[in-house]
Each structure stands twice: as structure tokens, then as C-alpha cells.
Motif scaffolding. Structure first.
Motif, mmCIF file in Angstrom:
data_model
loop_
_atom_site.group_PDB
_atom_site.id
_atom_site.type_symbol
_atom_site.label_atom_id
_atom_site.label_comp_id
_atom_site.label_asym_id
_atom_site.label_seq_id
_atom_site.Cartn_x
_atom_site.Cartn_y
_atom_site.Cartn_z
ATOM 1 N N THR A 715 6.037 2.074 0.460
ATOM 2 C CA THR A 715 5.224 1.204 -0.398
ATOM 3 C C THR A 715 3.810 1.082 0.148
ATOM 4 O OG1 THR A 715 5.919 -0.781 0.796
ATOM 5 C CG2 THR A 715 7.253 -0.129 -1.094
ATOM 6 N N VAL A 716 2.857 0.979 -0.759
ATOM 7 C CA VAL A 716 1.452 0.769 -0.418
ATOM 8 C C VAL A 716 0.940 -0.359 -1.299
ATOM 9 C CG1 VAL A 716 -0.853 1.752 -0.307
ATOM 10 C CG2 VAL A 716 1.140 3.194 0.192
ATOM 11 N N GLU A 717 0.474 -1.436 -0.706
ATOM 12 C CA GLU A 717 -0.053 -2.566 -1.477
ATOM 13 C C GLU A 717 -1.487 -2.272 -1.893
ATOM 14 O OE1 GLU A 717 -0.632 -7.407 -1.117
ATOM 15 O OE2 GLU A 717 0.591 -6.315 0.336
ATOM 16 N N ARG A 718 -1.711 -2.147 -3.198
ATOM 17 C CA ARG A 718 -3.044 -1.801 -3.692
ATOM 18 C C ARG A 718 -3.955 -3.023 -3.701
ATOM 19 N NH1 ARG A 718 -2.668 1.250 -9.225
ATOM 20 N NH2 ARG A 718 -4.884 1.429 -8.770
ATOM 21 N N ASP A 719 -3.443 -4.132 -4.197
ATOM 22 C CA ASP A 719 -4.181 -5.391 -4.180
ATOM 23 C C ASP A 719 -3.125 -6.495 -4.134
ATOM 24 O OD1 ASP A 719 -3.275 -5.787 -6.895
ATOM 25 O OD2 ASP A 719 -4.921 -4.476 -7.526
ATOM 26 N N GLY A 720 -3.522 -7.688 -4.375
ATOM 27 C CA GLY A 720 -2.563 -8.775 -4.279
ATOM 28 C C GLY A 720 -1.520 -8.791 -5.375
ATOM 29 N N SER A 721 -1.761 -8.087 -6.494
ATOM 30 C CA SER A 721 -0.865 -8.204 -7.645
ATOM 31 C C SER A 721 -0.043 -6.957 -7.924
ATOM 32 C CB SER A 721 -1.680 -8.545 -8.898
ATOM 33 O OG SER A 721 -2.637 -7.516 -9.156
ATOM 34 N N THR A 722 -0.394 -5.805 -7.359
ATOM 35 C CA THR A 722 0.348 -4.567 -7.637
ATOM 36 C C THR A 722 0.719 -3.845 -6.347
ATOM 37 O OG1 THR A 722 -1.674 -3.243 -7.821
ATOM 38 C CG2 THR A 722 -0.825 -4.258 -9.850
ATOM 39 N N ILE A 723 1.798 -3.070 -6.447
ATOM 40 C CA ILE A 723 2.286 -2.255 -5.332
ATOM 41 C C ILE A 723 2.553 -0.851 -5.856
ATOM 42 C CG2 ILE A 723 4.217 -1.859 -3.746
ATOM 43 C CD1 ILE A 723 4.524 -4.816 -3.429
ATOM 44 N N THR A 724 2.180 0.156 -5.066
ATOM 45 C CA THR A 724 2.521 1.539 -5.384
ATOM 46 C C THR A 724 3.696 1.955 -4.520
ATOM 47 O OG1 THR A 724 0.244 2.104 -5.960
ATOM 48 C CG2 THR A 724 1.713 3.933 -5.448
ATOM 49 N N MET A 725 4.759 2.454 -5.169
ATOM 50 C CA MET A 725 5.963 2.881 -4.467
ATOM 51 C C MET A 725 6.129 4.390 -4.610
ATOM 52 S SD MET A 725 8.615 -0.105 -5.725
ATOM 53 C CE MET A 725 9.894 0.501 -4.659
ATOM 54 N N TYR A 726 6.517 5.037 -3.513
ATOM 55 C CA TYR A 726 6.829 6.460 -3.529
ATOM 56 C C TYR A 726 8.327 6.590 -3.258
ATOM 57 C CZ TYR A 726 1.800 7.039 -3.328
ATOM 58 O OH TYR A 726 0.458 6.977 -3.616
ATOM 59 N N LEU A 727 9.063 7.057 -4.271
ATOM 60 C CA LEU A 727 10.516 7.118 -4.205
ATOM 61 C C LEU A 727 10.962 8.570 -4.065
ATOM 62 C CD1 LEU A 727 11.144 4.780 -7.262
ATOM 63 C CD2 LEU A 727 11.385 4.120 -4.872
ATOM 64 N N LEU A 728 11.754 8.878 -3.015
ATOM 65 C CA LEU A 728 12.350 10.200 -2.868
ATOM 66 C C LEU A 728 13.826 10.070 -3.229
ATOM 67 C CD1 LEU A 728 11.701 13.102 -2.021
ATOM 68 C CD2 LEU A 728 12.446 12.525 0.287
ATOM 69 N N LEU A 729 14.219 10.738 -4.327
ATOM 70 C CA LEU A 729 15.550 10.583 -4.904
ATOM 71 C C LEU A 729 16.339 11.881 -4.818
ATOM 72 C CD1 LEU A 729 14.485 8.746 -8.191
ATOM 73 C CD2 LEU A 729 15.002 7.716 -5.969
ATOM 74 N N ASN A 730 17.677 11.774 -4.834
ATOM 75 C CA ASN A 730 18.561 12.934 -4.926
ATOM 76 C C ASN A 730 19.076 13.032 -6.359
ATOM 77 O OD1 ASN A 730 19.834 12.057 -1.709
ATOM 78 N ND2 ASN A 730 18.368 13.670 -2.153
#
Length: 757
Positions: A715-730
Motif C-alpha cells: 500500500t502507498v498512501e497518496r493523501d489523507g483520503s486515498t490509498i493505492t494498493m498493489y495486489l499480487l494474485l494467483n
């Protein structure tokens, strides 16, 4: 004395006729006389005369050669031999020490040494001469190859490394004449290799001096600071230790116990390691191997100088093991012990055979003081280790000493590891780590004790039991509870390995195993597995290139196959197929050269079956991988690239890297997915969500509903209201991935969703 020596000794020049500067002659005579007086304390008169003859032989051989310090070179082998004589090494070892540089640096050969002093001495000198080629500032591959030679020489005769250690010790004592850069390089290799080897051999008197000299030359300021701190502390602490010695000695006499009570100062390097958290030097810096998590955790356990309890210690030496435990009880009745600071190295000796009881007591004024209790035999073993074998049994008949057995077991393990190691750099790093064992002791279900290095996992335990156990392990129970295979083990735990005959090593194990045997065994297995898979893939690629011309490889002219194999300096056709499968050779070019002359220039038939794409099943193993840049899954349009040494790397056809690879058109091959693929593949999503409580749990639950496993979440917090998630799935394919993405888009938390790559 050997017969050849008696016949030739008169041919040697008298000492006064040697071409050495007059100002050094008197000093040289005194040194030789002093050395001979020392060895006369335990050698026979004839052997002493042979030592004197060897001194003269070496002086003549090195005449006119000077060290960087300006003194004659002969002073160096004399000093090396004296170091070994102080430990009472045998006659042949001392002769070899005096002559250890003769073969390397003079015109004399091994045959000359053998004629003068016997074959045994010549073999020792030859063994040491080969070790002088080790240059630790050279390329890692050459460095590792020289290590292999050193351990092979050690396995043949341990006295070779004894001479090399004494040689290194004297070089460290005289290192001041070298340039600063050379001093640091030599000091580092001493701390990384030679001092730990001395420790493994139990030769603590050599190890401690090598470590202190190494620290002094590598970090001179740190050494001086610690030296001054010890000096300032010494007055008060020594007075406390003296009070404890007197009180303990009085109680021992009252109990009728015969013992020696001694004070002991901890050497500077030992204090430095305690303050640094005892992280081995190869892991502190400049190492090609990343430190294990447990290593980093240990590194954080740093201490202030005042927290090092054993700068000064009291050592009690008694006559029997039973008395050791009696004295321990008496000491605990006199002074309160510090909980958790007791170690019983008598019941469970260290890897080098060291045995002693260690406890830390609150001394007078509440000052913590370490107490060590051992027998006379243990004390000798602690100081000189395997050297005790030659010190007390000069005839060399007793091969059953415990220290000898432990060292030979260690050498067998290293030799087995180097046979399995495919990469010399891996071997070098494994040896460095193996030399810093900081042990933990665990038990098998039958109660047998297994010694492992700090940070060892259940996989390390399995490979320590047997390579086959490690290769087939699928789980472990620690104290009857199931734990992940990567779980670090602690002293006192009981470990049971769960195996399945069809299981195979996982390449991911290399990320957490710490023992050299485990790393070498896993790499050995994977290397052979990759070779078998490369042969199968190479056969498929070659048959594809030959399709329409021959019906199979069996129809190729045998003489052409043999000629091509010889031309490439290979021994078997399978090796050529493996080269093709690994991408080292192009299948189309090999196919053309294997065809009869009449067909080489003919164009392929228009209906050539070679135009059919290569089917990708996802189960090809290590020779077919999937680009992490685009992470293709079944259903994607794909293309394959023959990457040298890796085999085929599959990319999505619109991957950004495909454009860059187009320059090597001959390495691109048409591939497509096979039908009914059952394997799972990795796919990566980029998801932007609203930052609110429980959002992560909602995302994970939604993915779980689609029968999908999550490998990693970043996860990377972009600002106080949104988060960017990088999901590695099978996922099982493109349709499965689409189902996951549709489910995520229905969540109110989702703002933006896209597939990466």
C-alpha cells in the motif's frame, strides 16, 4: 633424523658464510639458538639438531631477501615456527613451518625438501605453498576456487592450516609496514576467514590475537577507544574480581576442593562484538549475501560498554566434571546469579569442542561478573583446541580425540557442500557464514541433540538430518505444534519434520535458509532439475525447427551429431539440447547444421509444421518463466523470448519490453497457451480506494469470495483520503482475473482499478 639429511648436512653452508648483512648475523644466531632451546624442552636431541639444520637451510634459501619492514626474510619463518613451538607442535610441523616459503619463493623444489627432510615435511610445505595463492582482493570466482584448494588441503592434513594460521599471525604482527589500503584488506580477510577458522579449530590463543590485530588495523580509532575504556575500568573492576577470587578460593579450601582460581580479561574484539550484537563481519558490510532477518534482529541488540558483563571474569579450573557442578552450586550460594545468563557448554559443547560452565553473578557492589568453571583438560582444549592432539600425543597415533572428530566432521560437511555448490561465489559466501555458527541446540523427537547456527529454520534442520529429508519436507512441528518451514528455531525446542516422497525443494527456501548444507543441497537439486527440463525444452525446440524435413531426431545423421557435439566442446548430445533449452544456442541454426548437405540450402516446405506455435502449459519448470513486467496468464496473447541462460521468457504481446527485444528477432518464437491448463499464475492489479476503517479487510474478503489467493499486498498512501494498493494474485486465467476485477469494481471503496503490465 632422516638418512638423507645425515648424508647432506655437511654440504650446507655454515651460518657465518651465509650472504646476510653482518648487522643481522648476530641477531639471527641468537634467534636460532633461542628457537632450538625452546624446542629442546620437548623434542629429542636429534630432532633439535634437525630443526637447526632446517633453520640454516631456510636462511641460505632466503639469503638476500628482505621483508617490507627491512629485516631479513628468514626472521619470518623463524617466528612462524616459534609460534607453533609455543603450542608444542610436532617435529615435522615445525620443520615445515621453517621451510613453508622455500618452494614458493626460492629455486628449491618439493623434491629438494623431500631429499633433505623427508616426504612428510615436503608434503606439508607443498600444501602451504598452494595456499599462498589465495588473494582476497581478487575476483570472487578465483577467490572461491582458492578456498576449495584450502579446504581440500585441510582435509588431507590439518597441520597445513595450522602453519598457515601461524604464518598469518606473524604477518598481522608486522602489518604496520604495509600501505593503509593493504592493511585494511589483509585485516578484513583475517577477521572474515582466518580468525574464524582458528576458532573452529579451538585454537583460541591464535583466534583472539588475530581478532584484536585485525580490529586494530581495520578500525584503529574504535580499537583505541575500547582499549582506553578497558584501561579506565580496569582499576575498580579488577579490585572486585580480586575480592571474588579470594572469597571463592577460601570457600573451595573449606570444602576440600582442589582448584585454581584465575582472573581473565576479555579481548578487545570480543568486547566490540558484544557491543555490536555479535553480527558476523561478512554480514556487517561488503557482503554479496543479504543478511537474514534474524541476523538483522541480532544486529539491533547493541549494548553500551558498561553492559558488557564479561570484560573481566573469574575462571575456576578443577579436576573433574562432577566438581564443576559442585563449584557452580557453591558460587551461586555465595553470589546471586543473573537469571538467563547461565550456559552449560559441558553438557552441550560448542562446535569446536569447547566445554565450560558459564554463569554471570552479582559481585561485590552489585557489579556483574562472569564465572567460568572447567576441568584442566577442558582448559587445555579451550586454549589450543586440536593442537592438543600433537601437544600431548606427538606420535600421532590417537585419531579419536573429540576436537579432531568435530573438526573432521566440519571439514566433511564443507567438502560435501563444495561438491554440491555450482556457483563458486555461493560457496565462498556459504563458507563465510558457516564460520560464524553462534549455535542453537534443538532436539529430534528421539531426543538427539542437533546443533544449528543462529537463525536456522525447520528446513535447515531437515537438511542437517539428511539431504533426502530436506528435499522431501513439506512441513514441521516444533514442540508438537505445526509451524511454517521458515520459522527460526530456538535452543531447547523439539523439531519434527513432515515429509512426502513426491515433494520437491522450493526455490523460495533459498531466501531464508542459513546453513551451507541446505543452500548447497537446494541449489544442487534445482541445477539438475533445470538441466533435465532444459533438455526436454531443447528437444521440443529442435524438433520444431526440423519439422517438415525429418520425422524425428532419430533420423538425423549420427556422424553430424557427433561432429557438432565435438565442435562445441561438449561430450553428449543431451548437453547440446540443454544449451538450446537454456537459450544459449538458437534451435534453427543447430537444425540447419544437423541436416544432410543436400537439404541445408533447400527452403522449408510451405506447409512446414515448424510454423506451429510452441504450446505453453505452465508446468515446464525452471526453463519457462513468465515476465514480471507484464505477468501473462492463460487467455492473454503471448510471445516467447529465448533469454540466454534462462530458457524461454513468456511476455504479453503488447508488453513494453517486447519492442526493445525486437532487435534480436532470431530469439523470438511463436508460443500459445495449451488447452485445459490447471496451473495458477501471478497477476498484478493496481487499486485506488477510499482511506477508511476496514477497507483492507473488505478488499481481502471480496477477493476471497472469487476463490483467489493473495500473494502480496503493498500500500502507498497518496493523501489523507486515498490509498493505492498493489495486489499480487494467483489466478487460473484471464477469465478468472476478469471475475476478480468485476467483483472489486462493485465495492463502494473502489475508486480506480487497472491491471498492471
Amino acid at each position: 633424523m632422516s638418512a638423507p639429511l645425515r648424508e647432506t648436512r655437511n654440504e650446507l653452508q655454515p651460518l657465518g658464510q651465509l650472504p646476510v648483512d653482518d648487522e643481522w648475523l648476530d641477531d639471527l644466531r641468537l634467534r636460532i639458538d633461542d628457537f632450538c632451546a625452546l624446542v629442546a624442552e620437548y623434542l629429542e636431541p636429534e630432532q633439535v639438531e634437525e630443526q637447526r639444520a632446517a633453520c640454516r637451510f631456510a636462511a641460505e634459501a632466503h639469503a638476500g631477501v628482505y621483508r617490507k619492514s627491512g629485516e631479513p626474510y628468514i626472521f619470518h619463518p623463524l617466528a612462524v615456527a616459534r609460534i607453533l613451538a609455543n603450542v608444542r607442535f610436532d617435529h615435522e610441523t615445525l620443520l615445515a613451518a621453517l621451510l613453508h616459503d622455500v618452494i614458493e619463493d626460492t629455486h628449491h623444489t618439493k623434491e629438494h625438501i623431500s631429499a633433505q627432510f623427508g616426504l612428510e615435511v615436503a608434503e606439508l610445505v607443498d600444501g602451504v605453498s598452494k595456499l599462498t595463492q589465495i588473494q582476497f582482493n581478487s575476483k570472487l570466482e578465483a577467490q572461491a576456487e582458492n578456498f576449495r584448494k584450502m579446504f581440500l588441503a585441510m582435509a588431507k592434513d590439518l597441520r597445513v592450516i595450522m602453519i598457515k594460521l601461524a604464518d598469518r599471525l606473524h604477518n598481522m604482527r608486522t602489518l604496520g609496514s604495509m600501505r593503509s589500503e593493504s592493511r585494511r584488506r589483509i585485516a578484513r580477510e583475517t577477521l572474515e576467514i582466518y580468525a574464524p577458522i582458528a576458532g573452529r579449530l579451538g585454537m583460541n590463543h591464535l583466534r583472539q590475537e588475530l581478532e584484536d590485530l585485525g580490529l586494530n588495523h581495520l578500525y584503529p580509532f574504535r580499537f583505541r577507544v575500547l582499549q582506553e575504556a578497558v584501561r579506565k575500568m580496569s582499576g575498580n573492576r579488577r579490585e572486585i574480581v580480586s575480592q571474588m577470587e579470594a572469597r571463592i578460593d577460601a570457600h573451595l579450601q573449606q570444602e576440600g576442593i582442589s582448584a585454581r582460581v584465575l582472573g581473565r580479561n576479555k579481548h578487545i574484539w570480543g568486547i566490540y562484538q558484544k557491543m555490536r550484537g555479535k553480527l558476523p563481519l561478512p554480514l556487517q558490510e561488503h557482503s554479496t549475501r543479504p543478511a537474514h532477518d534474524s541476523d538483522r534482529a541480532a544486529a539491533r541488540k547493541t549494548r553500551a560498554f558498561r553492559e558488557v558483563y564479561d570484560v573481566y571474569a573469574v575462571r575456576i579450573i578443577v579436576d573433574s566434571v562432577d566438581t564443576c557442578y559442585r563449584v557452580l552450586g557453591m558460587a551461586h550460594s555465595l553470589y546471586k546469579p543473573i537469571m538467563g545468563r547461565f550456559k552449560d557448554y559441558i553438557a552441550i559443547p560448542k562446535a569446536n569442542g569447547y566445554q565450560s560452565l558459564h554463569t554471570v553473578l552479582f559481585g561485590p557492589g552489585g557489579v556483574p561478573i562472569e564465572l567460568q568453571i572447567r576441568t584442566e583438560e577442558m582448559h587445555v582444549m579451550a586454549e589450543v583446541g586440536v593442537a592438543a592432539h600433537w601437544r600431548y600425543k606427538p606420535d600421532g597415533q590417537d585419531e579419536d580425540g573429540r576436537a579432531q572428530q568435530r573438526v573432521r566432521e566440519w571439514l566433511r560437511k564443507l567438502l560435501d557442500m563444495q561438491r554440491r555448490a555450482g556457483d563458486p561465489v555461493d560457496f565462498l559466501e556459504s563458507v563465510k557464514i558457516d564460520l560464524f555458527p553462534d549455535e542453537v541446540y534443538v532436539f529430534t523427537p528421539r531426543g538427539e541433540i542437533i546443533e544449528l547456527p543462529r537463525g536456522a529454520t525447520a528446513v535447515d534442520f531437515a537438511y542437517t538430518i539428511h539431504s533426502d529429508v530436506g528435499n522431501t519436507c513439506v512441513g514441521a512441528r516444533v514442540d508438537r505444534r505445526l509451524v511454517p518451514l521458515r520459522t527460526p528455531l530456538s535452543t531447547g525446542q523439539t523439531v519434527e519434520v513432515i515429509i512426502t516422497p513426491t515433494a520437491r525443494p522450493n526455490p523460495a527456501w533459498l531466501n531464508f535458509v542459513v546453513t551451507a548444507k541446505a543452500r548447497a543441497s537446494i541449489r544442487h537439486y534445482l541445477k539438475h532439475l533445470q538441466r533435465d527440463e532444459a533438455i526436454l525444452l531443447g528437444k521440443r525446440l529442435l524438433e520444431k525447427s526440423l519439422a517438415g524435413r525429418v520425422n524425428g531426431l532419430n533420423e538425423l545423421p549420427p556422424e553430424r551429431i557427433k561432429a557438432l557435439v565435438r565442435e562445441f566442446n561438449l561430450t553428449r548430445f543431451d548437453e547440446l539440447l540443454a544449451e538450446i533449452g537454456l537459450g544459449n544456442r538458437v534451435a534453427a541454426l543447430i537444425a540447419k547444421r544437423l541436416l544432410p548437405d543436400s537439404e541445408q540450402e533447400a527452403p522449408p516446405p510451405s506447409s512446414d509444421a515448424s510454423a506451429q506455435p510452441l504450446l505453453i502449459k505452465g508446468t515446464e519448470g525452471t526453463v519457462v518463466s513468465f515476465g514480471k513486467c507484464c505477468r501473462p496468464v492463460p487467455g492473454d496473447a503471448i510471445i516467447g523470448f529465448l533469454n540466454t541462460g534462462r530458457g524461454i521468457v513468456v511476455h504479453r504481446d503488447h508488453c513494453k519490453n517486447v519492442t526493445g527485444y525486437k532487435k534480436s528477432a532470431e530469439k523470438w518464437i511463436e508460443v500459445e497457451w495449451a488447452q485445459n491448463i490447471a496451473a495458477e499464475f501471478s497477476a498484478e492489479l493496481r487499486l485506488e480506494i477510499v482511506n477508511q476503517r476496514g477497507a483492507l479487510a473488505t478488499i481481502a474478503a471480496a477477493i476471497s469470495e472469487t476463490d483467489t489467493n493473495i500473494e502480496t499486498i503493498n500500500t502507498v498512501e497518496r493523501d489523507g483520503s486515498t490509498i493505492t494498493m498493489y495486489l499480487l494474485l494467483n489466478v487460473r486465467g484471464r477469465s478468472h482475473l476478469a471475475r476478480v476485477m468485476r467483483r472489486l469494481r462493485t465495492l463502494p471503496e473502489t475508486m480506480k482499478l487497472a491491471r498492471r503490465g
